[in-house]
Design a protein around this motif. Structure first.
Motif, short mmCIF file in Angstrom:
data_model
loop_
_atom_site.label_atom_id
_atom_site.label_comp_id
_atom_site.label_asym_id
_atom_site.label_seq_id
_atom_site.Cartn_x
_atom_site.Cartn_y
_atom_site.Cartn_z
N ALA A 197 15.65 30.41 -36.10
CA ALA A 197 16.95 30.63 -35.47
C ALA A 197 17.27 29.53 -34.47
O ALA A 197 16.38 28.84 -33.96
CB ALA A 197 16.98 31.99 -34.75
N THR A 198 18.56 29.35 -34.22
CA THR A 198 19.04 28.50 -33.13
C THR A 198 19.95 29.35 -32.26
O THR A 198 20.43 30.41 -32.67
CB THR A 198 19.82 27.29 -33.67
OG1 THR A 198 20.84 27.75 -34.56
CG2 THR A 198 18.91 26.33 -34.42
N TYR A 199 20.17 28.87 -31.03
CA TYR A 199 21.00 29.65 -30.12
C TYR A 199 21.71 28.73 -29.13
O TYR A 199 21.37 27.54 -28.99
CB TYR A 199 20.16 30.68 -29.36
CG TYR A 199 19.23 30.08 -28.32
CD1 TYR A 199 19.62 29.95 -26.99
CD2 TYR A 199 17.95 29.65 -28.68
CE1 TYR A 199 18.75 29.41 -26.04
CE2 TYR A 199 17.08 29.11 -27.74
CZ TYR A 199 17.49 28.99 -26.42
OH TYR A 199 16.65 28.45 -25.49
N THR A 200 22.69 29.30 -28.46
CA THR A 200 23.36 28.63 -27.36
C THR A 200 23.66 29.67 -26.31
O THR A 200 23.53 30.88 -26.57
CB THR A 200 24.64 27.92 -27.83
OG1 THR A 200 25.11 27.07 -26.77
CG2 THR A 200 25.73 28.93 -28.18
N THR A 201 24.03 29.24 -25.12
CA THR A 201 24.33 30.20 -24.06
C THR A 201 25.63 29.83 -23.34
O THR A 201 25.95 28.65 -23.18
CB THR A 201 23.20 30.27 -23.02
OG1 THR A 201 22.97 28.97 -22.45
CG2 THR A 201 21.91 30.78 -23.64
N LEU A 202 26.33 30.86 -22.94
CA LEU A 202 27.49 30.71 -22.04
C LEU A 202 27.02 31.03 -20.64
O LEU A 202 26.33 32.03 -20.43
CB LEU A 202 28.61 31.66 -22.46
CG LEU A 202 29.10 31.57 -23.92
CD1 LEU A 202 30.22 32.58 -24.14
CD2 LEU A 202 29.55 30.17 -24.26
N GLU A 203 27.39 30.18 -19.67
CA GLU A 203 26.93 30.35 -18.30
C GLU A 203 28.07 30.85 -17.41
O GLU A 203 29.20 30.35 -17.49
CB GLU A 203 26.39 29.03 -17.75
CG GLU A 203 25.32 28.38 -18.62
CD GLU A 203 24.04 29.18 -18.68
OE1 GLU A 203 23.72 29.86 -17.69
OE2 GLU A 203 23.36 29.14 -19.73
N LEU A 204 27.77 31.81 -16.55
CA LEU A 204 28.78 32.39 -15.67
C LEU A 204 29.42 31.33 -14.77
O LEU A 204 30.63 31.36 -14.53
CB LEU A 204 28.14 33.49 -14.80
CG LEU A 204 29.09 34.30 -13.92
CD1 LEU A 204 29.94 35.22 -14.78
CD2 LEU A 204 28.33 35.10 -12.87
N ALA A 261 33.04 21.84 -30.39
CA ALA A 261 34.39 22.06 -29.86
C ALA A 261 34.36 22.69 -28.48
O ALA A 261 35.24 22.42 -27.64
CB ALA A 261 35.19 22.93 -30.83
N HIS A 262 33.36 23.52 -28.20
CA HIS A 262 33.29 24.21 -26.90
C HIS A 262 32.24 23.59 -25.98
O HIS A 262 31.90 24.16 -24.94
CB HIS A 262 32.98 25.70 -27.11
CG HIS A 262 34.12 26.47 -27.69
ND1 HIS A 262 34.42 26.48 -29.04
CD2 HIS A 262 35.06 27.26 -27.10
CE1 HIS A 262 35.49 27.24 -29.25
NE2 HIS A 262 35.89 27.72 -28.09
N LYS A 263 31.74 22.42 -26.38
CA LYS A 263 30.78 21.67 -25.56
C LYS A 263 29.56 22.52 -25.21
O LYS A 263 29.10 22.58 -24.07
CB LYS A 263 31.44 21.15 -24.29
CG LYS A 263 32.59 20.19 -24.55
CD LYS A 263 33.22 19.69 -23.26
CE LYS A 263 34.37 18.73 -23.54
NZ LYS A 263 35.02 18.26 -22.29
N LEU A 264 29.02 23.19 -26.23
CA LEU A 264 27.85 24.04 -26.05
C LEU A 264 26.63 23.40 -26.69
O LEU A 264 26.72 22.80 -27.76
CB LEU A 264 28.09 25.42 -26.68
CG LEU A 264 29.20 26.26 -26.04
CD1 LEU A 264 29.46 27.51 -26.87
CD2 LEU A 264 28.84 26.64 -24.60
N ALA A 265 25.49 23.54 -26.04
CA ALA A 265 24.25 22.95 -26.55
C ALA A 265 23.69 23.79 -27.68
O ALA A 265 23.76 25.02 -27.67
CB ALA A 265 23.22 22.83 -25.43
N ARG A 266 23.11 23.14 -28.67
CA ARG A 266 22.45 23.82 -29.80
C ARG A 266 20.95 23.72 -29.57
O ARG A 266 20.38 22.63 -29.50
CB ARG A 266 22.84 23.12 -31.11
CG ARG A 266 22.19 23.69 -32.37
CD ARG A 266 22.70 22.89 -33.57
NE ARG A 266 22.15 23.36 -34.83
CZ ARG A 266 20.98 22.97 -35.33
NH1 ARG A 266 20.24 22.09 -34.65
NH2 ARG A 266 20.57 23.43 -36.49
#
Length: 480
Positions: free
Chosen positions: A33-40, A373-378
């Motif tokens: 699996a891969t993941y990313t996170t949204l930070e508050l 597009a949302h500048k999120l790390a993979r």
């Protein structure tokens, strides 16, 4: 009596080899699996809070914005550790302890062994068991005839972990292996090769590689340990004497701690301000906070009784100053109000953004394009528990391993908030289940112990539930 019966039920559980296989498939599975996170924090910057919202929140929750009552105390602490550090220990006492207790200062013996495991199920047919036993005897003959044990282990052993090391198991101490195996090892001479040894895992061919006998630990090596023990014993004796003096003095002279401090030869110390719910230093302990806010200290202004922090530490306290609970006005409460309102709004936006992204992925959006597009790390999730080192990875792994197993060729997307300040989105590509054939004997024993413990617990629960059903007892739940 009840515990004895419960233990008997728990220890009567049985686990089959098939159950161990099934459990190993789950326990040793790998999830790709891969993941990313949204930070508050990334949502906080765009949030502004109006004065009207601040005042509305303040008026609606006045009781939430106050400065709690706090207190500052003087205290005396009697500690075994502190007493031990101040004591002078005679060298003759240390030597006498060593000479009077020769059995305590011994470096325990051990054995180093190698083995070849020929696996066979405990419930296998007699014909299969005899066949495996015969094969073990043949390997023994070859090993005693001059073939290298390491080579035989690498080719024949079903314990794949040790087979790669030529069958080496390393150091074996009493209590670390199953009993038949251990009995054989500790009855052999150095260099001996055993007859076939039967355990629940199959037949073992064992070679004893090295014997390390128990031997007395030299005084120089044991000295620091003995000195610490002597200090501890002397400090405990002195602690018990002084505890009686401290208790009687703070009770008989309740208006000051100084007389008790003089008797003990210690200084009166002063705490920082603390509340009933939190404190630092001596106020870290709930028992101290409870005593400080009791009527005897808070209202009457007397010394406390002795407070037992633990078996090695006693404390007596008295009030120095007190601040009553106070309502904060709007100006004082405003920084906290702004922080709270912004965090609540940012949290809602973070959750909504995460849910929207997951929905788009499930609808066919491309994973990599969406992240860019949302500048999120993979981030690639480590595939084994041994490589899950970072706390963030461990939390994400718990979410990923709770997800449904993807159907062949399909990908599972999901997401959830994993902390107040973080939302995780994952892409689960496939699941690779563990192979029971690759589990070592030690691995299988560990799984068996876990399953036995769980099933034993289930038997005890079932027994208790059965008793409840037949018992003529009415429980008025509404009164509890």
């Amino acid at each position: 009596v009840v515990d004895q019966l419960a233990r008997g039920l728990g220890q009567s559980a049985i686990v089959s080899a098939t159950s161990i296989d099934k459990a190993w498939k789950l326990l040793d599975q790998r999830r790709i699996a891969t993941y990313t996170t949204l930070e508050l924090d990334n949502f906080l910057d765009e949030i502004q809070v109006s004065e009207a919202e601040i005042e509305k929140e303040y008026q609606a929750n006045l009781d939430a914005y106050f400065e709690p009552a706090s207190i500052q105390v003087d205290y005396l602490k009697l500690s075994v550790e502190d007493l031990g550090a101040r004591l002078d220990v005679d060298e003759t006492d240390i030597l006498r302890m060593y000479e009077d207790n020769p059995d305590r200062y011994v470096q325990p013996g051990s054995r180093s062994a190698s083995h070849i495991l020929l696996a066979v199920s405990p419930d296998a047919a007699d014909a299969q068991i005899n066949q495996v036993r015969q094969r073990a005897s043949e390997i023994i003959a070859r090993a005693r005839g001059g073939e290298t044990f390491a080579g035989l282990a690498e080719v024949n052993s079903d314990d794949k972990g040790s087979a790669k090391r030529g069958g080496e198991l390393g150091v074996i101490r009493p209590g670390t292996m199953v009993k038949p195996f251990e009995d054989a090892v500790f009855s052999m001479g150095e260099g001996d090769i055993s007859e076939p040894v039967r355990t629940q895992y199959g037949f073992h061919v064992i070679r004893l590689d090295r014997i390390t006998e128990s031997r007395a630990q030299p005084f120089d090596q044991a000295r620091s340990e003995i000195e610490a023990e002597v200090r501890r014993l002397r400090a405990e004796e002195r602690f018990n004497e002084l505890a009686e003096i401290l208790g009687s003095t703070v009770f008989e002279q309740p208006d000051s701690l100084e007389p008790a401090a003089d008797q003990l030869g210690v200084k009166v110390m002063r705490s920082e301000w603390f509340t009933r719910d939190a404190g630092t230093g001596i106020a870290e302990f709930q028992a101290v906070r409870d005593a400080a806010f009791g009527n005897e200290i808070l209202i009457d202004g007397l010394n406390s009784e002795l407070i037992e922090i633990d078996q090695d530490n006693l404390v007596a306290v008295r009030k120095v100053d007190y601040r009553a609970r106070r309502q904060l006005d709007l100006h004082e409460a405003k920084p906290g109000l702004v922080k709270k309102l912004r965090a609540v709004e940012a949290s809602d936006r973070m959750d909504k953004a995460g849910e929207d992204l997951v929905a788009r992925l499930k609808s066919g959006a491309d994973w990599d394009e969406l992240l860019i597009a949302h500048k999120l790390a993979r981030v690639r999730l480590p595939e084994t528990t041994e490589t899950l080192l970072e706390p963030l990875e461990q939390v994400v792994a718990r979410v990923v391993y709770a997800a449904l197993v993807p159907l062949s060729g399909q990908i599972v997307y999901g997401g959830e908030r994993i902390s107040p300040a973080r939302y995780a989105i994952y892409r689960l590509e496939r699941v690779e289940f563990g192979d029971p054939a690759k589990a070592s004997a030690e691995d299988r024993l560990g799984v068996e112990k876990v399953l036995l413990s769980r099933r034993g617990g289930e038997m005890v629960i079932g027994w208790r539930q059965g008793l409840r059903k037949v018992a003529k007892v009415q429980i008025n739940e509404e009164l509890l």
